[in-house]
Scaffold this active site. Structure first.
Site, PDB file in Angstrom:
ATOM      1  N   ASP A 121       0.963  -1.058   0.019  1.00  0.00           N
ATOM      2  CA  ASP A 121      -0.169   0.136   0.111  1.00  0.00           C
ATOM      3  C   ASP A 121       1.018   1.255   0.106  1.00  0.00           C
ATOM      4  O   ASP A 121       1.642   1.437   0.857  1.00  0.00           O
ATOM      5  CB  ASP A 121      -0.927  -0.089   1.170  1.00  0.00           C
ATOM      6  CG  ASP A 121      -2.122   1.054   1.301  1.00  0.00           C
ATOM      7  OD1 ASP A 121      -1.995   1.954   0.411  1.00  0.00           O
ATOM      8  OD2 ASP A 121      -3.081   0.970   1.862  1.00  0.00           O
ATOM      9  N   ARG A 123      -0.035   4.351  -0.431  1.00  0.00           N
ATOM     10  CA  ARG A 123      -0.676   5.801  -0.066  1.00  0.00           C
ATOM     11  C   ARG A 123       0.029   6.502   0.948  1.00  0.00           C
ATOM     12  O   ARG A 123       0.237   5.701   2.069  1.00  0.00           O
ATOM     13  CB  ARG A 123      -2.166   5.295   0.252  1.00  0.00           C
ATOM     14  CG  ARG A 123      -2.878   4.951  -1.008  1.00  0.00           C
ATOM     15  CD  ARG A 123      -4.217   4.687  -0.461  1.00  0.00           C
ATOM     16  NE  ARG A 123      -4.356   3.618  -0.142  1.00  0.00           N
ATOM     17  CZ  ARG A 123      -5.557   2.836   0.513  1.00  0.00           C
ATOM     18  NH1 ARG A 123      -6.637   3.285   0.236  1.00  0.00           N
ATOM     19  NH2 ARG A 123      -5.555   1.829   1.148  1.00  0.00           N
TER      20      ARG A 123
END
Length: 201
Positions: A121, A123
């Site tokens: 991930d 982000r």
């Protein structure tokens, strides 16, 4: 700027659209203010862009239903929807499509991102914290099942009073995707009756 937004039941609600100058990553993220103005603790959804789910209605993920749920819930109590341009958990649209092909070959959604040379991930929610501080929201209730989102916001100076779970948008098509989110991403996904979704194997 005023922006009428349609709810799931076909009714509409008046939202206010905010844009920002000077965001850390230089992207064009936006915020919607929904519902009653100036709640004591605004309800906030930090939603990462998902063209396939949000716009095209893909059932491979739960993004579209989560976005619709967020607009409904925030409009009732007051708060903000932050829409971040972080497609595919930060790897971009075309790479996400490549990840879909790897998922069809047997990898889960996190393994597919890693196989393409990215993190599970990628982000970064620092920009979300910038946006919230710009909106005067330094203490929030966070509408999310993702513990990393809350941790990153707290580290960037946002007080997360509560993490409010979203509904479980489960279908035969996205069951393995959701199980991976629970097992690898630590998402708390609640089944009807109060139990939690857990991965197979």
């Amino acid at each position: 700027m005023p922006l009428p937004v349609r709810l799931r039941d076909g009714s509409s609600v008046e939202a206010r659209l905010f844009t920002f100058d000077g965001l850390r990553d230089g992207r064009e993220h936006v915020a919607l203010a929904l519902g009653p103005s100036d709640p004591d603790v605004p309800l906030v959804r930090v939603h990462s862009e998902c063209l396939t789910g949000d716009v095209l209605g893909s059932e491979r993920c739960d993004c579209g239903p989560q976005l619709q749920e967020a607009v409904d819930r925030i409009s009732r109590v007051g708060g903000f929807l932050l829409y971040l341009r972080q497609e595919g958990r930060g790897i971009g649209l075309y790479n996400k499509v490549d990840a879909y092909a790897l998922q069809d070959a047997g990898l889960d959604t996190y393994e597919a991102n890693v196989a393409l040379g990215y993190g599970e991930d990628d982000r970064d929610y620092t920009v979300a914290a910038q946006m919230l501080l710009g909106l005067g929201a330094d203490r929030i209730d966070l509408l999310s099942n993702n513990p990393d989102k809350a941790d990153q916001l707290r580290a960037a100076g946002i007080g997360v009073a509560r993490r409010v779970p979203t509904g479980l948008h489960l279908s035969p098509v996205n069951a393995d995707y959701l199980a991976a989110k629970a097992g690898r991403g630590g998402h708390r996904l609640f089944l009807p009756g109060g139990s939690t979704l857990t991965p197979r194997g």
